[in-house]
Design an enzyme around this catalytic site. Structure first.
Site, PDB file in Angstrom:
ATOM      1  N   GLU A 143      25.913 -53.856 -33.168  1.00 54.27           N
ATOM      2  CA  GLU A 143      24.904 -53.223 -34.036  1.00 54.27           C
ATOM      3  C   GLU A 143      24.308 -52.085 -33.222  1.00 54.27           C
ATOM      4  OE1 GLU A 143      24.106 -53.960 -37.163  1.00 54.27           O
ATOM      5  OE2 GLU A 143      25.436 -55.677 -37.348  1.00 54.27           O
ATOM      6  N   CYS A 177      16.310 -48.026 -35.340  1.00 57.20           N
ATOM      7  CA  CYS A 177      17.722 -47.651 -35.124  1.00 57.20           C
ATOM      8  C   CYS A 177      18.261 -46.818 -36.261  1.00 57.20           C
ATOM      9  CB  CYS A 177      18.562 -48.903 -34.978  1.00 57.20           C
ATOM     10  SG  CYS A 177      18.307 -50.081 -36.306  1.00 57.20           S
TER      11      CYS A 177
HETATM   12  P1  NAD Z   1      20.382 -50.572 -24.730  1.00 52.62           P
HETATM   13  O1  NAD Z   1      21.789 -50.430 -25.144  1.00 52.62           O
HETATM   14  O2  NAD Z   1      19.895 -49.777 -23.572  1.00 52.62           O
HETATM   15  O3  NAD Z   1      20.042 -52.105 -24.359  1.00 52.62           O
HETATM   16  C1  NAD Z   1      20.387 -53.187 -25.213  1.00 52.62           C
HETATM   17  C2  NAD Z   1      20.632 -54.428 -24.365  1.00 52.62           C
HETATM   18  O4  NAD Z   1      21.699 -54.159 -23.463  1.00 52.62           O
HETATM   19  C3  NAD Z   1      19.436 -54.881 -23.526  1.00 52.62           C
HETATM   20  O5  NAD Z   1      19.290 -56.295 -23.677  1.00 52.62           O
HETATM   21  C4  NAD Z   1      19.824 -54.515 -22.089  1.00 52.62           C
HETATM   22  O6  NAD Z   1      19.394 -55.465 -21.153  1.00 52.62           O
HETATM   23  C5  NAD Z   1      21.333 -54.492 -22.111  1.00 52.62           C
HETATM   24  N1  NAD Z   1      21.913 -53.472 -21.224  1.00 52.62           N
HETATM   25  C6  NAD Z   1      21.432 -52.218 -20.990  1.00 52.62           C
HETATM   26  N2  NAD Z   1      22.235 -51.554 -20.121  1.00 52.62           N
HETATM   27  C7  NAD Z   1      23.255 -52.408 -19.815  1.00 52.62           C
HETATM   28  C8  NAD Z   1      24.404 -52.315 -18.958  1.00 52.62           C
HETATM   29  N3  NAD Z   1      24.676 -51.195 -18.258  1.00 52.62           N
HETATM   30  N4  NAD Z   1      25.230 -53.395 -18.889  1.00 52.62           N
HETATM   31  C9  NAD Z   1      24.984 -54.509 -19.588  1.00 52.62           C
HETATM   32  N5  NAD Z   1      23.879 -54.667 -20.378  1.00 52.62           N
HETATM   33  C10 NAD Z   1      23.041 -53.632 -20.501  1.00 52.62           C
HETATM   34  O7  NAD Z   1      19.538 -50.292 -26.049  1.00 52.62           O
HETATM   35  P2  NAD Z   1      17.969 -50.250 -26.224  1.00 52.62           P
HETATM   36  O8  NAD Z   1      17.418 -49.079 -25.469  1.00 52.62           O
HETATM   37  O9  NAD Z   1      17.383 -51.589 -25.998  1.00 52.62           O
HETATM   38  O10 NAD Z   1      17.851 -49.953 -27.788  1.00 52.62           O
HETATM   39  C11 NAD Z   1      18.004 -48.695 -28.305  1.00 52.62           C
HETATM   40  C12 NAD Z   1      19.341 -48.505 -28.972  1.00 52.62           C
HETATM   41  O11 NAD Z   1      19.661 -49.608 -29.794  1.00 52.62           O
HETATM   42  C13 NAD Z   1      19.351 -47.308 -29.898  1.00 52.62           C
HETATM   43  O12 NAD Z   1      20.595 -46.656 -29.812  1.00 52.62           O
HETATM   44  C14 NAD Z   1      19.175 -47.910 -31.264  1.00 52.62           C
HETATM   45  O13 NAD Z   1      19.622 -47.121 -32.329  1.00 52.62           O
HETATM   46  C15 NAD Z   1      19.978 -49.162 -31.118  1.00 52.62           C
HETATM   47  N6  NAD Z   1      19.548 -50.172 -32.070  1.00 52.62           N
HETATM   48  C16 NAD Z   1      20.406 -50.583 -33.039  1.00 52.62           C
HETATM   49  C17 NAD Z   1      19.991 -51.510 -33.973  1.00 52.62           C
HETATM   50  C18 NAD Z   1      20.876 -51.993 -35.072  1.00 52.62           C
HETATM   51  O14 NAD Z   1      20.534 -52.985 -35.695  1.00 52.62           O
HETATM   52  N7  NAD Z   1      22.002 -51.353 -35.356  1.00 52.62           N
HETATM   53  C19 NAD Z   1      18.697 -52.021 -33.902  1.00 52.62           C
HETATM   54  C20 NAD Z   1      17.865 -51.588 -32.886  1.00 52.62           C
HETATM   55  C21 NAD Z   1      18.287 -50.673 -31.964  1.00 52.62           C
END
Ligand code: NAD
Length: 392
Positions: A143, A177
């Site tokens: 997602e 998002c």
């Molecule tokens: P992110 O991808 O930075 O982090 C998400 C998760 O991944 C966190 O739990 C984090 O600990 C983990 N993570 C981060 N870097 C990592 C790595 N290098 N290796 C392994 N795990 C890692 O996203 P965010 O900043 O928390 O959220 C923002 C993004 O999420 C935006 O792009 C937004 O559009 C998207 N989003 C999508 C939805 C949806 O339902 N489609 C909902 C909310 C947010």
């Protein structure tokens, strides 16, 4: 709560084996689809709706009969701690458990052979998750986010459109998002529309949003710096005020933005709305089709054939026509992205399906065993052709 109630009411029906039609070649047989849980699921949440994005997938995982490990975002430590406390006081940890932590914890979790991974986050981390899942050939749902376009056509009800777009862009400080990431307004109505956007920012957040109890701050300095760099793009026509000590950025409209500007390259994820214009809808469609597939698409128009043209020719996860964000509230509509914005969907029945493997089972009767399929085959083709001719 609505999602839980809806799923509780329906899950008995969804979980039943479904009898399906047999095939002539397997006659006589009875055929079933048996929904069965994947097993142990890993649910990784994002920070922007840290409670919802961790627990809503869990509802589906539980409904489908899975065990689960939740990994809430480390960026929202208070919510993460609350989720842990709630889950630990509600479930046996052999069934549902919470693991807190940042990237190293996530990396360790991703090495484990889960049966299902459900990830919410950015497309960049989505790629890391998918690569890790590939090592164990684990089923993965992504997602993700991206730049969701919002088109305002000249037949749109400008008043309603401005009110709903300001809400969709500014709610939660622009960290939704599937919020409208950028506006493309028909050039004939652009000026009038920008005035209405300004009016509704003031109406919803006051003349000084700094004092509004409904207007949040940017989550941290890194995101504050990333967002303030966009303020030199185009022309600031509303907002633009920042206070670094408070991570405050006012709801901001950037007019005269070009497709090549920095603000148009990555998902903004903040209270800044770039405004572009168009005059030819075919050229606009061609332009958007060249960009990565967005999570959402928004179109404000009262012209049904124009709506149809955009909805049919563009690829996106989901869309609201004459509104923003709201399609995700309906549990009867699966919610998810496509391509760069994700893979798979959830909410309502889709939440059950995404955590379910559908086993296909055929039970063959023993009383008839037509020997046609067994070797030697000499002379049998003619027989089969005649049999099919006879049945036709
Ligand atoms: P992110 O991808 O930075 O982090 C998400 C998760 O991944 C966190 O739990 C984090 O600990 C983990 N993570 C981060 N870097 C990592 C790595 N290098 N290796 C392994 N795990 C890692 O996203 P965010 O900043 O928390 O959220 C923002 C993004 O999420 C935006 O792009 C937004 O559009 C998207 N989003 C999508 C939805 C949806 O339902 N489609 C909902 C909310 C947010």
């Amino acid at each position: 709560m609505e999602e839980i109630d809806f799923i509780k009411k329906s899950v008995k029906q969804w979980a039943k084996p479904e009898k399906v039609q047999g095939s002539l070649l397997n006659f006589p047989s009875s055929n079933y689809i048996h929904p069965s849980p994947f097993g142990v699921s890993l649910i990784i949440g994002a920070w922007n709706y840290p409670f919802q994005l961790t627990l809503a997938p869990l509802v589906g995982a539980i409904a489908a009969g899975n065990c689960a490990i939740l990994k809430p975002s480390e960026m929202t430590p208070h919510t993460s701690a609350l989720i842990k406390e709630m889950i630990e006081s509600t479930f046996d940890d052999a069934y549902i458990a919470v693991v807190e932590g940042g990237i190293p914890v996530n990396q360790t979790l991703l090495k484990q052979p889960f049966d299902k991974i459900f990830f919410t986050g950015s497309p960049a981390v989505g790629k890391i998750v998918m690569k890790a899942a590939a090592e164990n050939l684990t089923s993965v749902t992504l997602e993700l986010g991206g730049k969701s376009p919002c088109i305002v056509e000249k037949t749109a009800d400008l008043e309603v459109a401005a009110r709903r777009i300001v809400w969709g862009r500014v709610v939660n400080g622009g960290r939704t998002c599937e919020g409208p990431d950028y506006l493309v307004v028909h050039e004939e109505v652009k000026k009038a529309f920008v005035d209405k956007l300004k009016k509704y920012i003031t109406e919803q957040y006051g003349s000084n949003p700094l004092e509004s109890p409904d207007y949040p701050r940017i989550i941290n300095r890194k995101h504050f710096d990333r967002l303030t760099a966009y303020l030199s793009n185009g022309q600031v026509v509303a907002g633009g005020e920042t206070i670094a000590e408070e991570n405050y950025i006012a709801p901001t409209l950037l007019d005269e933005v070009a497709w090549e500007d920095d603000v148009m390259q990555e998902e903004i994820f903040g209270p800044i709305l770039p405004i572009l214009t168009y005059s030819n809808e075919d050229l606009l469609i061609a332009k958007i089709r060249k960009l990565p597939k967005p999570l959402a698409f928004y179109m404000f128009s009262t012209n049904r054939s124009t709506q149809k043209k955009f909805l049919k020719t563009l690829d996106f996860g989901g869309a609201s026509v004459n509104d923003t964000i709201s399609h995700l509230i309906n549990p009867h509509l699966p919610f998810g992205g496509v391509g760069n914005s994700g893979a798979g969907a959830y909410h309502g029945k889709a939440s059950f399906d995404v955590f379910t493997h559908f086993k296909s089972v055929m039970k063959r009767a023993n009383w008839l065993d037509v020997p046609l399929r067994y070797a030697p085959y000499k002379g049998k083709l003619q027989l089969i052709k005649q049999a099919f001719k006879w049945m036709a």
